[in-house]
Design a protein around this motif. Structure first.
Motif, PDB file in Angstrom:
ATOM      1  N   LEU A 192       1.829 -16.379   2.598  1.00 60.87           N
ATOM      2  CA  LEU A 192       1.666 -15.021   3.121  1.00 60.87           C
ATOM      3  C   LEU A 192       0.802 -14.930   4.374  1.00 60.87           C
ATOM      4  CD1 LEU A 192       1.194 -13.080  -0.237  1.00 60.87           C
ATOM      5  CD2 LEU A 192       3.262 -13.395   1.095  1.00 60.87           C
ATOM      6  N   GLU A 240       1.361 -15.075   7.658  1.00 61.31           N
ATOM      7  CA  GLU A 240       1.837 -14.183   8.715  1.00 61.31           C
ATOM      8  C   GLU A 240       1.792 -12.718   8.282  1.00 61.31           C
ATOM      9  OE1 GLU A 240       2.589 -14.757  11.965  1.00 61.31           O
ATOM     10  OE2 GLU A 240       1.727 -16.719  11.480  1.00 61.31           O
ATOM     11  N   LEU A 241       2.218 -12.453   7.058  1.00 59.47           N
ATOM     12  CA  LEU A 241       2.179 -11.085   6.535  1.00 59.47           C
ATOM     13  C   LEU A 241       0.746 -10.566   6.494  1.00 59.47           C
ATOM     14  CD1 LEU A 241       3.551  -8.635   5.257  1.00 59.47           C
ATOM     15  CD2 LEU A 241       3.372  -9.798   3.038  1.00 59.47           C
ATOM     16  N   GLU A 242      -0.171 -11.428   6.086  1.00 60.72           N
ATOM     17  CA  GLU A 242      -1.574 -11.049   6.033  1.00 60.72           C
ATOM     18  C   GLU A 242      -2.100 -10.662   7.417  1.00 60.72           C
ATOM     19  OE1 GLU A 242      -5.146 -13.692   4.831  1.00 60.72           O
ATOM     20  OE2 GLU A 242      -4.073 -13.166   2.995  1.00 60.72           O
ATOM     21  N   LYS A 243      -1.748 -11.438   8.430  1.00 63.72           N
ATOM     22  CA  LYS A 243      -2.174 -11.130   9.807  1.00 63.72           C
ATOM     23  C   LYS A 243      -1.638  -9.781  10.254  1.00 63.72           C
ATOM     24  CE  LYS A 243      -2.461 -15.915  11.329  1.00 63.72           C
ATOM     25  NZ  LYS A 243      -1.814 -16.970  12.106  1.00 63.72           N
ATOM     26  N   LEU A 244      -0.359  -9.513   9.957  1.00 63.76           N
ATOM     27  CA  LEU A 244       0.243  -8.228  10.336  1.00 63.76           C
ATOM     28  C   LEU A 244      -0.469  -7.060   9.651  1.00 63.76           C
ATOM     29  CD1 LEU A 244       4.043  -9.163  10.190  1.00 63.76           C
ATOM     30  CD2 LEU A 244       2.696  -8.611  12.238  1.00 63.76           C
ATOM     31  N   ILE A 245      -0.764  -7.206   8.376  1.00 63.42           N
ATOM     32  CA  ILE A 245      -1.443  -6.142   7.631  1.00 63.42           C
ATOM     33  C   ILE A 245      -2.841  -5.923   8.199  1.00 63.42           C
ATOM     34  CG2 ILE A 245      -2.456  -5.557   5.380  1.00 63.42           C
ATOM     35  CD1 ILE A 245       0.045  -6.953   4.122  1.00 63.42           C
ATOM     36  N   LYS A 295      -2.364  -4.086  11.593  1.00 62.14           N
ATOM     37  CA  LYS A 295      -1.833  -2.724  11.478  1.00 62.14           C
ATOM     38  C   LYS A 295      -2.844  -1.774  10.857  1.00 62.14           C
ATOM     39  CE  LYS A 295       1.967   0.027   9.743  1.00 62.14           C
ATOM     40  NZ  LYS A 295       3.294   0.060   9.155  1.00 62.14           N
TER      41      LYS A 295
END
Length: 150
Positions: free
Chosen positions: A118, A120-125, A128
């Protein structure tokens, strides 16, 4: 891993010592029980059964108290697989986050997923929501290979 390494024992002694605790024979037996059962995610009662074989004088209350102490000091992680039982595993200093688990809805088998998927998803969250993520836990529920074959 069947035996705890001398380096790991010394590391655990230091963690406990720095918090004002000793690595007693009972605590060592409990830690060894967790290590000897790596990958099985034992409940306190299951750990008691394992430890009792090598340390027959130990009581279940000691297991519970020691697990709480080991969790508070970051030596073990408490896991909840939504089955009404708390389970425990040795914390891994090499992991930034808890690793992920696959849980079979039929037999209850738990499989550890290697690697943190996760990132990449963590970085996006974080970007954002302007949120500093400290940890995460991910569980997948489904049917394991053995149960699918039946």
């Amino acid at each position: 891993m069947s035996k705890i390494s001398l380096d790991r024992i010394n590391e655990l002694k230091e963690i406990l010592k720095n918090r004002g605790y000793k690595l007693t024979p009972q605590r060592r037996a409990i830690i060894n029980g967790i290590i000897d059962s790596v990958g099985t995610h034992l409940t306190a009662e299951e750990l008691y059964d394992v430890v009792k074989k090598k340390c027959p004088e130990i009581g279940l209350a000691t297991i519970y108290r020691t697990l709480q102490l080991l969790e508070d000091t970051g030596i073990v992680c408490k896991l909840d697989f939504d089955d009404g039982c708390s389970r425990y595993e040795l914390a891994n200093d090499n992991e930034k986050h808890q690793h992920h688990h696959l849980i079979c809805s039929k037999c209850g088998k738990v499989i550890e997923v290697e690697g943190d998927l996760l990132g990449e998803l963590e970085k996006l969250i974080e970007q954002k929501y302007n949120f500093d993520i400290q940890d995460h836990s991910l569980k997948f529920y489904g049917i394991c290979e053995e149960c699918r074959k039946k």
